[in-house]
Write a protein that holds these residues in place. Structure first.
Motif, PDB file in Angstrom:
ATOM      1  N   SER A  12       0.829  -1.209   0.000  1.00 36.62           N
ATOM      2  CA  SER A  12       0.000   0.000   0.000  1.00 36.62           C
ATOM      3  C   SER A  12       0.863   1.259   0.000  1.00 36.62           C
ATOM      4  O   SER A  12       1.983   1.244   0.501  1.00 36.62           O
ATOM      5  CB  SER A  12      -0.907   0.035   1.230  1.00 36.62           C
ATOM      6  N   VAL A  13       0.300   2.321  -0.547  1.00 42.70           N
ATOM      7  CA  VAL A  13       0.997   3.607  -0.544  1.00 42.70           C
ATOM      8  C   VAL A  13      -0.002   4.697  -0.154  1.00 42.70           C
ATOM      9  O   VAL A  13      -1.156   4.683  -0.571  1.00 42.70           O
ATOM     10  CB  VAL A  13       1.654   3.909  -1.916  1.00 42.70           C
ATOM     11  N   TYR A  14       0.473   5.606   0.701  1.00 43.95           N
ATOM     12  CA  TYR A  14      -0.287   6.779   1.115  1.00 43.95           C
ATOM     13  C   TYR A  14       0.551   7.984   0.710  1.00 43.95           C
ATOM     14  O   TYR A  14       1.734   8.051   1.047  1.00 43.95           O
ATOM     15  CB  TYR A  14      -0.513   6.775   2.630  1.00 43.95           C
ATOM     16  N   ILE A  15      -0.053   8.918  -0.018  1.00 41.37           N
ATOM     17  CA  ILE A  15       0.708  10.051  -0.541  1.00 41.37           C
ATOM     18  C   ILE A  15       0.060  11.352  -0.080  1.00 41.37           C
ATOM     19  O   ILE A  15      -1.155  11.521  -0.191  1.00 41.37           O
ATOM     20  CB  ILE A  15       0.742  10.036  -2.079  1.00 41.37           C
ATOM     21  N   LYS A  34      -2.945  21.223   0.317  1.00 36.52           N
ATOM     22  CA  LYS A  34      -2.582  19.813   0.469  1.00 36.52           C
ATOM     23  C   LYS A  34      -3.611  18.935  -0.229  1.00 36.52           C
ATOM     24  O   LYS A  34      -4.806  19.247  -0.221  1.00 36.52           O
ATOM     25  CB  LYS A  34      -2.507  19.413   1.943  1.00 36.52           C
ATOM     26  N   GLU A  35      -3.122  17.858  -0.783  1.00 29.42           N
ATOM     27  CA  GLU A  35      -3.974  16.825  -1.361  1.00 29.42           C
ATOM     28  C   GLU A  35      -3.464  15.481  -0.845  1.00 29.42           C
ATOM     29  O   GLU A  35      -2.318  15.370  -0.396  1.00 29.42           O
ATOM     30  CB  GLU A  35      -3.914  16.847  -2.884  1.00 29.42           C
ATOM     31  N   TYR A  36      -4.315  14.469  -0.956  1.00 28.57           N
ATOM     32  CA  TYR A  36      -3.989  13.149  -0.414  1.00 28.57           C
ATOM     33  C   TYR A  36      -4.443  12.079  -1.396  1.00 28.57           C
ATOM     34  O   TYR A  36      -5.415  12.267  -2.127  1.00 28.57           O
ATOM     35  CB  TYR A  36      -4.698  12.922   0.926  1.00 28.57           C
ATOM     36  N   ALA A  37      -3.735  10.944  -1.373  1.00 30.56           N
ATOM     37  CA  ALA A  37      -4.134   9.806  -2.196  1.00 30.56           C
ATOM     38  C   ALA A  37      -3.695   8.527  -1.480  1.00 30.56           C
ATOM     39  O   ALA A  37      -2.734   8.536  -0.708  1.00 30.56           O
ATOM     40  CB  ALA A  37      -3.494   9.877  -3.575  1.00 30.56           C
ATOM     41  N   LYS A  38      -4.429   7.462  -1.740  1.00 26.18           N
ATOM     42  CA  LYS A  38      -4.012   6.153  -1.223  1.00 26.18           C
ATOM     43  C   LYS A  38      -4.293   5.113  -2.289  1.00 26.18           C
ATOM     44  O   LYS A  38      -5.201   5.257  -3.102  1.00 26.18           O
ATOM     45  CB  LYS A  38      -4.690   5.802   0.091  1.00 26.18           C
ATOM     46  N   GLY A  39      -3.454   4.076  -2.271  1.00 30.08           N
ATOM     47  CA  GLY A  39      -3.615   3.023  -3.258  1.00 30.08           C
ATOM     48  C   GLY A  39      -2.587   1.938  -3.067  1.00 30.08           C
ATOM     49  O   GLY A  39      -2.141   1.669  -1.945  1.00 30.08           O
ATOM     50  N   TYR A  44      -9.599  12.427   1.043  1.00 32.09           N
ATOM     51  CA  TYR A  44      -9.532  13.492   2.046  1.00 32.09           C
ATOM     52  C   TYR A  44      -8.342  13.203   2.962  1.00 32.09           C
ATOM     53  O   TYR A  44      -7.694  12.160   2.836  1.00 32.09           O
ATOM     54  CB  TYR A  44     -10.836  13.540   2.853  1.00 32.09           C
ATOM     55  N   ALA A  45      -8.090  14.071   3.918  1.00 31.72           N
ATOM     56  CA  ALA A  45      -6.953  13.908   4.829  1.00 31.72           C
ATOM     57  C   ALA A  45      -7.024  12.602   5.629  1.00 31.72           C
ATOM     58  O   ALA A  45      -6.001  12.062   6.031  1.00 31.72           O
ATOM     59  CB  ALA A  45      -6.855  15.102   5.772  1.00 31.72           C
ATOM     60  N   ASN A  46      -8.237  12.063   5.833  1.00 30.38           N
ATOM     61  CA  ASN A  46      -8.394  10.809   6.571  1.00 30.38           C
ATOM     62  C   ASN A  46      -8.284   9.580   5.658  1.00 30.38           C
ATOM     63  O   ASN A  46      -8.552   8.468   6.079  1.00 30.38           O
ATOM     64  CB  ASN A  46      -9.724  10.793   7.320  1.00 30.38           C
ATOM     65  N   TYR A  47      -7.915   9.793   4.407  1.00 25.96           N
ATOM     66  CA  TYR A  47      -7.736   8.761   3.390  1.00 25.96           C
ATOM     67  C   TYR A  47      -9.028   8.048   3.014  1.00 25.96           C
ATOM     68  O   TYR A  47      -9.005   6.935   2.510  1.00 25.96           O
ATOM     69  CB  TYR A  47      -6.631   7.761   3.777  1.00 25.96           C
ATOM     70  N   LYS A  48     -10.157   8.711   3.220  1.00 26.25           N
ATOM     71  CA  LYS A  48     -11.438   8.226   2.706  1.00 26.25           C
ATOM     72  C   LYS A  48     -11.630   8.846   1.327  1.00 26.25           C
ATOM     73  O   LYS A  48     -11.282  10.010   1.094  1.00 26.25           O
ATOM     74  CB  LYS A  48     -12.604   8.625   3.624  1.00 26.25           C
ATOM     75  N   TYR A  88      -9.607  20.951  -5.821  1.00 23.37           N
ATOM     76  CA  TYR A  88      -8.442  20.252  -6.362  1.00 23.37           C
ATOM     77  C   TYR A  88      -8.830  18.959  -7.083  1.00 23.37           C
ATOM     78  O   TYR A  88      -9.932  18.826  -7.569  1.00 23.37           O
ATOM     79  CB  TYR A  88      -7.371  20.037  -5.291  1.00 23.37           C
ATOM     80  N   ARG A  89      -7.925  18.027  -7.100  1.00 20.56           N
ATOM     81  CA  ARG A  89      -8.122  16.841  -7.934  1.00 20.56           C
ATOM     82  C   ARG A  89      -8.983  15.784  -7.242  1.00 20.56           C
ATOM     83  O   ARG A  89      -8.919  15.612  -6.031  1.00 20.56           O
ATOM     84  CB  ARG A  89      -6.767  16.240  -8.301  1.00 20.56           C
ATOM     85  N   ILE A  90      -9.770  15.092  -8.065  1.00 21.74           N
ATOM     86  CA  ILE A  90     -10.561  13.941  -7.608  1.00 21.74           C
ATOM     87  C   ILE A  90     -10.318  12.806  -8.599  1.00 21.74           C
ATOM     88  O   ILE A  90      -9.780  13.024  -9.679  1.00 21.74           O
ATOM     89  CB  ILE A  90     -12.066  14.260  -7.495  1.00 21.74           C
ATOM     90  N   GLY A  91     -10.707  11.616  -8.228  1.00 17.98           N
ATOM     91  CA  GLY A  91     -10.556  10.477  -9.138  1.00 17.98           C
ATOM     92  C   GLY A  91      -9.255   9.747  -8.916  1.00 17.98           C
ATOM     93  O   GLY A  91      -8.758   9.636  -7.802  1.00 17.98           O
ATOM     94  N   ARG A  92      -8.677   9.257 -10.005  1.00 24.13           N
ATOM     95  CA  ARG A  92      -7.500   8.393  -9.953  1.00 24.13           C
ATOM     96  C   ARG A  92      -6.196   9.180  -9.998  1.00 24.13           C
ATOM     97  O   ARG A  92      -6.093  10.216 -10.645  1.00 24.13           O
ATOM     98  CB  ARG A  92      -7.505   7.436 -11.143  1.00 24.13           C
ATOM     99  N   TYR A  93      -5.211   8.662  -9.309  1.00 20.61           N
ATOM    100  CA  TYR A  93      -3.829   9.112  -9.403  1.00 20.61           C
ATOM    101  C   TYR A  93      -3.037   7.896  -9.849  1.00 20.61           C
ATOM    102  O   TYR A  93      -2.733   7.014  -9.052  1.00 20.61           O
ATOM    103  CB  TYR A  93      -3.320   9.643  -8.061  1.00 20.61           C
TER     104      TYR A  93
END
Length: 173
Positions: free
Chosen positions: A70-73, A95-100, A117-121, A128-133
């Motif tokens: 897993s990765v949290y960015i 700030k933006e956040y992503a997990k995958g 979101y900041a809580n990784y939900k 800012y950006r939504i969807g896939r990274y």
């Protein structure tokens, strides 16, 4: 004539049984557990500075946490130009956040994540950006405490420094 037809039918039956038995034994279900990921990646990695940031119109600093597969960015973007509505611009820093998940194949890091979101939900609307990274990086250099990545989409380098080592404890999916 009947023995030839019977013989060819038996031949096809044997081939069919053989094919199904190979498929049955070669297709095993994967365990319902998180993958281990890469041992050298496990940890919290920060991009402490961005080269030539004072000359850039906008740039993003990266913070990666790799745990198992897993990765949290966390992204901190600095911009001199407002690309968003005024309520989102936040004086040019946000700030933006992503997990995958991630995978390393040879010298390439593949990241497949979703903006959160900041809580990784999962984030489905907002600033800012939504969807896939989905991003691929060339691993240009790696050592015990440094990772040098080059984005394959824009050739920007990301120099990451290990801040904290993480031990992979696999979880059930």
């Amino acid at each position: 004539m009947k023995t030839i037809k019977l013989s060819s039918r038996l031949k096809y039956l044997y081939i069919l049984i053989f094919t199904f038995s190979i498929l049955h034994f070669s297709c095993t279900s994967r365990p319902n557990i998180q993958g281990k990921g890469e041992a050298f990646m496990q940890g919290v990695w920060n991009e402490d500075s961005v080269a030539f940031s004072n000359k850039l119109t906008n740039y993003t600093q990266h913070h990666f946490k790799f745990t198992c597969d897993s990765v949290y960015i966390d992204f901190v973007t600095h911009s001199k130009v407002n690309f968003y509505e005024d309520s989102c611009y936040n004086n040019g820093v946000w700030k933006e956040y992503a997990k995958g998940v991630y995978a390393v194949k040879g010298d390439t890091l593949f990241v497949g994540a979703t903006f959160t979101y900041a809580n990784y939900k999962q984030k489905i609307s907002g600033c800012y950006r939504i969807g896939r990274y989905d991003k691929n990086f060339l691993i240009k250099k790696r050592s015990a405490d440094t990772l040098l990545l080059e984005s394959l989409s824009d050739q920007r380098e990301i120099k990451l420094t290990l801040k904290e080592k993480v031990t992979c404890i696999q979880k059930e999916l």
